[in-house]
Design a protein around this motif. Structure first.
Motif, PDB file in Angstrom:
ATOM      1  N   LEU A 119      37.641  17.203 101.878  1.00  0.00           N
ATOM      2  CA  LEU A 119      38.153  16.394 100.785  1.00  0.00           C
ATOM      3  C   LEU A 119      36.972  15.747 100.070  1.00  0.00           C
ATOM      4  O   LEU A 119      36.115  15.144 100.710  1.00  0.00           O
ATOM      5  CB  LEU A 119      39.099  15.298 101.333  1.00  0.00           C
ATOM      6  N   LYS A 120      36.908  15.875  98.757  1.00  0.00           N
ATOM      7  CA  LYS A 120      35.845  15.297  97.933  1.00  0.00           C
ATOM      8  C   LYS A 120      34.485  15.871  98.337  1.00  0.00           C
ATOM      9  O   LYS A 120      33.629  15.194  98.902  1.00  0.00           O
ATOM     10  CB  LYS A 120      35.828  13.770  98.069  1.00  0.00           C
ATOM     11  N   ALA A 121      34.284  17.154  98.030  1.00  0.00           N
ATOM     12  CA  ALA A 121      33.051  17.849  98.391  1.00  0.00           C
ATOM     13  C   ALA A 121      31.980  17.601  97.333  1.00  0.00           C
ATOM     14  O   ALA A 121      31.562  18.503  96.608  1.00  0.00           O
ATOM     15  CB  ALA A 121      33.327  19.340  98.542  1.00  0.00           C
ATOM     16  N   ASP A 122      31.502  16.356  97.233  1.00  0.00           N
ATOM     17  CA  ASP A 122      30.463  16.044  96.268  1.00  0.00           C
ATOM     18  C   ASP A 122      29.087  16.221  96.906  1.00  0.00           C
ATOM     19  O   ASP A 122      28.948  16.624  98.072  1.00  0.00           O
ATOM     20  CB  ASP A 122      30.643  14.624  95.720  1.00  0.00           C
ATOM     21  N   GLU A 123      28.052  15.853  96.141  1.00  0.00           N
ATOM     22  CA  GLU A 123      26.673  16.057  96.603  1.00  0.00           C
ATOM     23  C   GLU A 123      26.365  15.246  97.846  1.00  0.00           C
ATOM     24  O   GLU A 123      25.748  15.737  98.789  1.00  0.00           O
ATOM     25  CB  GLU A 123      25.712  15.699  95.464  1.00  0.00           C
ATOM     26  N   ASN A 124      26.804  13.990  97.862  1.00  0.00           N
ATOM     27  CA  ASN A 124      26.538  13.133  99.031  1.00  0.00           C
ATOM     28  C   ASN A 124      27.235  13.663 100.267  1.00  0.00           C
ATOM     29  O   ASN A 124      26.671  13.671 101.368  1.00  0.00           O
ATOM     30  CB  ASN A 124      27.005  11.703  98.750  1.00  0.00           C
ATOM     31  N   THR A 125      28.478  14.101 100.118  1.00  0.00           N
ATOM     32  CA  THR A 125      29.217  14.613 101.272  1.00  0.00           C
ATOM     33  C   THR A 125      28.508  15.815 101.883  1.00  0.00           C
ATOM     34  O   THR A 125      28.315  15.886 103.104  1.00  0.00           O
ATOM     35  CB  THR A 125      30.645  14.998 100.846  1.00  0.00           C
ATOM     36  N   ILE A 126      28.122  16.753 101.059  1.00  0.00           N
ATOM     37  CA  ILE A 126      27.453  17.963 101.564  1.00  0.00           C
ATOM     38  C   ILE A 126      26.129  17.595 102.227  1.00  0.00           C
ATOM     39  O   ILE A 126      25.770  18.120 103.292  1.00  0.00           O
ATOM     40  CB  ILE A 126      27.227  18.956 100.408  1.00  0.00           C
ATOM     41  N   TYR A 127      25.416  16.647 101.625  1.00  0.00           N
ATOM     42  CA  TYR A 127      24.115  16.240 102.179  1.00  0.00           C
ATOM     43  C   TYR A 127      24.280  15.636 103.583  1.00  0.00           C
ATOM     44  O   TYR A 127      23.566  15.996 104.528  1.00  0.00           O
ATOM     45  CB  TYR A 127      23.484  15.210 101.237  1.00  0.00           C
ATOM     46  N   TYR A 128      25.262  14.767 103.730  1.00  0.00           N
ATOM     47  CA  TYR A 128      25.422  14.096 105.029  1.00  0.00           C
ATOM     48  C   TYR A 128      26.054  15.014 106.063  1.00  0.00           C
ATOM     49  O   TYR A 128      25.764  14.891 107.270  1.00  0.00           O
ATOM     50  CB  TYR A 128      26.263  12.826 104.863  1.00  0.00           C
ATOM     51  N   ILE A 129      26.902  15.947 105.639  1.00  0.00           N
ATOM     52  CA  ILE A 129      27.488  16.892 106.592  1.00  0.00           C
ATOM     53  C   ILE A 129      26.384  17.754 107.216  1.00  0.00           C
ATOM     54  O   ILE A 129      26.403  18.047 108.420  1.00  0.00           O
ATOM     55  CB  ILE A 129      28.558  17.757 105.912  1.00  0.00           C
ATOM     56  N   LYS A 130      25.403  18.127 106.407  1.00  0.00           N
ATOM     57  CA  LYS A 130      24.292  18.924 106.939  1.00  0.00           C
ATOM     58  C   LYS A 130      23.511  18.124 107.992  1.00  0.00           C
ATOM     59  O   LYS A 130      23.102  18.658 109.026  1.00  0.00           O
ATOM     60  CB  LYS A 130      23.367  19.353 105.804  1.00  0.00           C
ATOM     61  N   ILE A 131      23.316  16.830 107.719  1.00  0.00           N
ATOM     62  CA  ILE A 131      22.613  15.991 108.697  1.00  0.00           C
ATOM     63  C   ILE A 131      23.427  15.863 109.987  1.00  0.00           C
ATOM     64  O   ILE A 131      22.890  15.979 111.104  1.00  0.00           O
ATOM     65  CB  ILE A 131      22.341  14.592 108.104  1.00  0.00           C
ATOM     66  N   LEU A 132      24.737  15.716 109.836  1.00  0.00           N
ATOM     67  CA  LEU A 132      25.595  15.573 111.014  1.00  0.00           C
ATOM     68  C   LEU A 132      25.640  16.851 111.828  1.00  0.00           C
ATOM     69  O   LEU A 132      25.645  16.817 113.071  1.00  0.00           O
ATOM     70  CB  LEU A 132      27.014  15.178 110.576  1.00  0.00           C
ATOM     71  N   GLU A 133      25.668  17.989 111.148  1.00  0.00           N
ATOM     72  CA  GLU A 133      25.663  19.275 111.862  1.00  0.00           C
ATOM     73  C   GLU A 133      24.385  19.437 112.674  1.00  0.00           C
ATOM     74  O   GLU A 133      24.391  20.020 113.771  1.00  0.00           O
ATOM     75  CB  GLU A 133      25.796  20.420 110.868  1.00  0.00           C
ATOM     76  N   LYS A 134      23.312  18.878 112.175  1.00  0.00           N
ATOM     77  CA  LYS A 134      22.024  19.005 112.859  1.00  0.00           C
ATOM     78  C   LYS A 134      21.922  18.045 114.043  1.00  0.00           C
ATOM     79  O   LYS A 134      21.389  18.409 115.106  1.00  0.00           O
ATOM     80  CB  LYS A 134      20.896  18.740 111.856  1.00  0.00           C
ATOM     81  N   ASP A 135      22.439  16.823 113.876  1.00  0.00           N
ATOM     82  CA  ASP A 135      22.229  15.776 114.887  1.00  0.00           C
ATOM     83  C   ASP A 135      23.346  15.691 115.924  1.00  0.00           C
ATOM     84  O   ASP A 135      23.139  15.120 117.005  1.00  0.00           O
ATOM     85  CB  ASP A 135      22.091  14.411 114.209  1.00  0.00           C
ATOM     86  N   TYR A 136      24.550  16.204 115.637  1.00  0.00           N
ATOM     87  CA  TYR A 136      25.695  16.038 116.549  1.00  0.00           C
ATOM     88  C   TYR A 136      26.365  17.390 116.806  1.00  0.00           C
ATOM     89  O   TYR A 136      26.386  18.256 115.930  1.00  0.00           O
ATOM     90  CB  TYR A 136      26.724  15.067 115.962  1.00  0.00           C
ATOM     91  N   ASN A 137      26.896  17.558 117.978  1.00  0.00           N
ATOM     92  CA  ASN A 137      27.524  18.816 118.384  1.00  0.00           C
ATOM     93  C   ASN A 137      29.033  18.768 118.181  1.00  0.00           C
ATOM     94  O   ASN A 137      29.821  19.115 119.054  1.00  0.00           O
ATOM     95  CB  ASN A 137      27.222  19.107 119.860  1.00  0.00           C
ATOM     96  N   PHE A 138      29.480  18.335 117.009  1.00  0.00           N
ATOM     97  CA  PHE A 138      30.912  18.191 116.805  1.00  0.00           C
ATOM     98  C   PHE A 138      31.613  19.506 116.538  1.00  0.00           C
ATOM     99  O   PHE A 138      32.831  19.547 116.384  1.00  0.00           O
ATOM    100  CB  PHE A 138      31.214  17.195 115.672  1.00  0.00           C
ATOM    101  N   GLU A 139      30.859  20.638 116.430  1.00  0.00           N
ATOM    102  CA  GLU A 139      31.489  21.941 116.262  1.00  0.00           C
ATOM    103  C   GLU A 139      31.609  22.682 117.589  1.00  0.00           C
ATOM    104  O   GLU A 139      32.025  23.834 117.634  1.00  0.00           O
ATOM    105  CB  GLU A 139      30.697  22.791 115.262  1.00  0.00           C
ATOM    106  N   LYS A 140      31.257  22.010 118.701  1.00  0.00           N
ATOM    107  CA  LYS A 140      31.331  22.639 120.013  1.00  0.00           C
ATOM    108  C   LYS A 140      32.424  21.988 120.828  1.00  0.00           C
ATOM    109  O   LYS A 140      32.743  20.817 120.640  1.00  0.00           O
ATOM    110  CB  LYS A 140      29.990  22.518 120.732  1.00  0.00           C
ATOM    111  N   ASN A 141      32.986  22.775 121.768  1.00  0.00           N
ATOM    112  CA  ASN A 141      34.094  22.254 122.538  1.00  0.00           C
ATOM    113  C   ASN A 141      33.661  21.254 123.612  1.00  0.00           C
ATOM    114  O   ASN A 141      34.497  20.710 124.323  1.00  0.00           O
ATOM    115  CB  ASN A 141      34.899  23.392 123.178  1.00  0.00           C
TER     116      ASN A 141
END
Length: 615
Positions: A127-149
């Protein structure tokens, strides 16, 4: 020392008192200033505490809002169905609904910047895929394992800062793993993640507007000592030069007032730092005012002392010398001094006072006589009030009068109620303390006639008493209060019809009465409390600790005092099922045994119906 001071001349005493007063004034001003300084600092501390508490409350509210939003999405049935389905067509069909749900939830919170839904395959619904959202999602994907079970616990991320065209912006995220809660066992376990991306714009505004004083600093500091938000953008030295720099905590309790709160959910600390020098600078006006007041008061005291010495001290010395002459020469002599003003008035009134002493004595004796007469009248009035107390027979006659009126006007209900009440009242005040079971049951039947009229037949009663115990002896007015309690606390509050049952039988040389209703029952904790107090009824200390249980304890105590510890009552009850009161007596009639003498007066129990001691 006291005797020496009293021997001094009045003028010398006056000078000493003035000097002492000046010292006291200076001391009081100093103490008052110190106390005021302490109070103001304490008030500033309290205000700082309140400010930090309010800020903490707002942050905790924001955290709870974000948590609620995350869990609302994570455990939405349609969201979970969207995550587990492998049918892309079905995913597309439900995507619009999922976006509407996320949009609605985001619109309810001013702290949520964007929402992201990630399934086990890494497919994102954003929801609301703006520049800030995409930027922070990339940081979260790098720092946190929220895509793993193995991501099993909801958590807040650290604050993330980014410079854009509008300035420096802080964001943080709340990560919620989604576990399937539906009815398909094959999908049990982790099925995706909700990412709630939050902005601190509201929090920035709230903290930046805090101005307790000019140089007060309110900072939100991360666990790594990084200042995230501050109300002071012009921070001093390297310690607070930039919000992105490390915050070195330097505590100087003699120079600053510190107030600190830890926010564990987001691993941050709120710190409020107020310079004490600012508080003291604000007190300079009071300090100067105290000094000026002290100087003025000293000058006034000196002037007052001079006036007193001229206007009072010297005339008083003359009066004292005149009184000495009266005592030495003639007691009938009066003071003959030509003095004006208040001192002259005092001189005249001293002479008048001597003339009126005898008259005053006579008035004192007259007053004492009048007081004695008033006290006597008061005692007579109290005696008259005692003599005019209502005779119990007056109440009985009144009920008889009501019955007669009911007969005269052919109102059967009044006749029935007044007749039953008169019989019950006559039964309760008769001198016999021990009565037969038959009499007690008859009293219950008369009482139930009143209940039948009052509730218009909604409550019915079943009486099943073994004929063998009708002549047995029991204490008077023991069963009736229990029946009354069953009506008012069990059946009256029940919707619909109710039944009250009274059973009596012989079991192992004991008479057992059971008063049972199908009313609302008693909660388990209250039932345990009542039975506990009934069990300890012989302990006078426990007996009166809870006034709500005095009635039950008194009934139980009467039975035990008359028949022994093996007898008494207990209560069984289930909520919404009903209540059962079991009362046990020895099998005792006028033929087979002697009833022990009562050790109490009936008046202790007549006014203590157990209806007031159950919930």
């Amino acid at each position: 020392m006291k005797i020496g001071f009293r021997k001094l001349k009045i003028s010398h005493q006056l000078y000493i008192l003035i000097s002492f007063s000046i010292c006291v004034i200076m001391l009081v001003n100093a103490v008052f200033y110190a106390r005021l300084s302490y109070t103001m600092i304490e008030q500033v501390k309290i205000y700082a505490e309140d400010t930090v508490n309010q800020l903490e409350f707002n942050i905790c509210g924001m955290i709870e809002d974000v948590k609620t939003s995350g869990f609302s999405i994570a455990y939405n049935k349609y969201v979970q169905e969207h995550l587990i389905t492998d049918n892309m067509l079905k995913k597309l069909e439900t995507k619009d609904y999922i976006m509407d749900v996320m949009g609605y939830i985001a619109s309810k919170s001013e702290h949520i910047h964007s929402l992201l839904l990630i399934d086990t395959k890494g497919i994102m619904t954003m929801l609301k895929a703006d520049e800030n959202t995409i930027y922070y999602i990339k940081i979260l994907e790098k720092d946190y394992n929220f895509e793993k079970n193995d991501f099993v616990t909801p958590m807040f991320t650290n604050f993330m800062t980014r410079q854009d065209s509008t300035g420096t912006r802080n964001f943080f995220a709340y990560l919620v793993p989604i576990y399937y809660s539906g009815e398909k066992p094959e999908y049990r376990g982790w099925i995706g993640t909700v990412v709630v991306l939050c902005t601190t714009n509201k929090l920035d505004t709230l903290i930046e507007q805090l101005k307790i004083s000019k140089n007060t600093k309110v900072n939100l500091i991360e666990q790594n000592n990084k200042i995230v938000i501050s109300n002071n953008n012009n921070l001093e030295n390297s310690e607070t030069k930039d919000k992105s720099e490390k915050y070195e905590e330097i505590k100087e309790p003699k120079k600053y007032i510190y107030t600190i709160r830890n926010i564990e959910d987001i691993n941050c600390t709120i710190e409020c730092k107020i310079p004490i020098s600012e508080v003291r600078n604000d007190m300079l006006f009071f300090k100067n005012s105290f000094l000026l007041t002290a100087v003025i008061m000293v000058i006034l005291l000196i002037l007052i002392g001079a006036v007193i010495n001229i206007s009072i001290t010297s005339p008083v010395v003359k009066i004292v010398n005149a009184i000495k002459e009266i005592g030495e020469k003639n007691l009938k002599q009066r003071i003959n001094l030509n003095l004006g003003g208040d001192i002259g008035f005092i001189t005249q009134n001293i002479n008048i006072m001597l003339d009126k002493v005898e008259g005053m004595a006579k008035r004192v004796f007259t007053t004492q006589d009048k007081l004695y007469q008033v006290e006597l009248l008061k005692k007579q009035a109290e005696l008259s009030a005692l003599q005019n107390q209502i005779n119990p027979h007056f109440l009985y006659n009144t009920l008889e009068c009501m019955r007669s009126i009911g007969i005269a006007y052919d109102i059967d209900e009044i006749v029935e109620i007044s007749t039953s009440m008169a019989d019950i009242f006559r039964y309760s005040i008769k001198s016999d303390d021990i009565v037969s079971v038959k009499d007690e049951i008859e009293t219950i039947r008369k009482y139930f006639k009143i209940i039948t009229i009052r509730f218009q037949g909604r409550i019915s009663m079943i009486v099943d008493i073994n004929d063998e115990i009708l002549d047995c002896k029991i204490p008077k007015m023991v069963l009736q209060p229990i029946v009354e309690n069953a009506v008012y606390h069990g059946l009256e509050r029940k919707d619909g019809r109710g039944t009250l049952s009274v059973y009596g039988k012989i079991d192992n040389a004991e008479i057992i009465f059971i008063v049972q209703d199908d009313g609302i029952g008693i909660q388990s904790y209250e039932l345990e409390r009542l039975n506990s107090i009934i069990k300890e009824c012989n302990d006078s200390e426990n007996l009166f600790k809870d006034k709500r249980s005095i009635g039950l304890a008194n009934i139980n105590s009467r039975i035990k005092l008359i028949f022994g510890e093996g007898y008494g009552l207990k209560i069984e009850s289930l909520p919404d099922v009903g209540t059962k009161v079991i009362v046990t007596f020895p099998y005792c009639t006028s033929k087979n045994g002697k009833i022990p003498a009562l050790k109490y007066s009936d008046s202790e129990y007549e006014d203590n119906s157990i209806e007031e001691f159950l919930p």
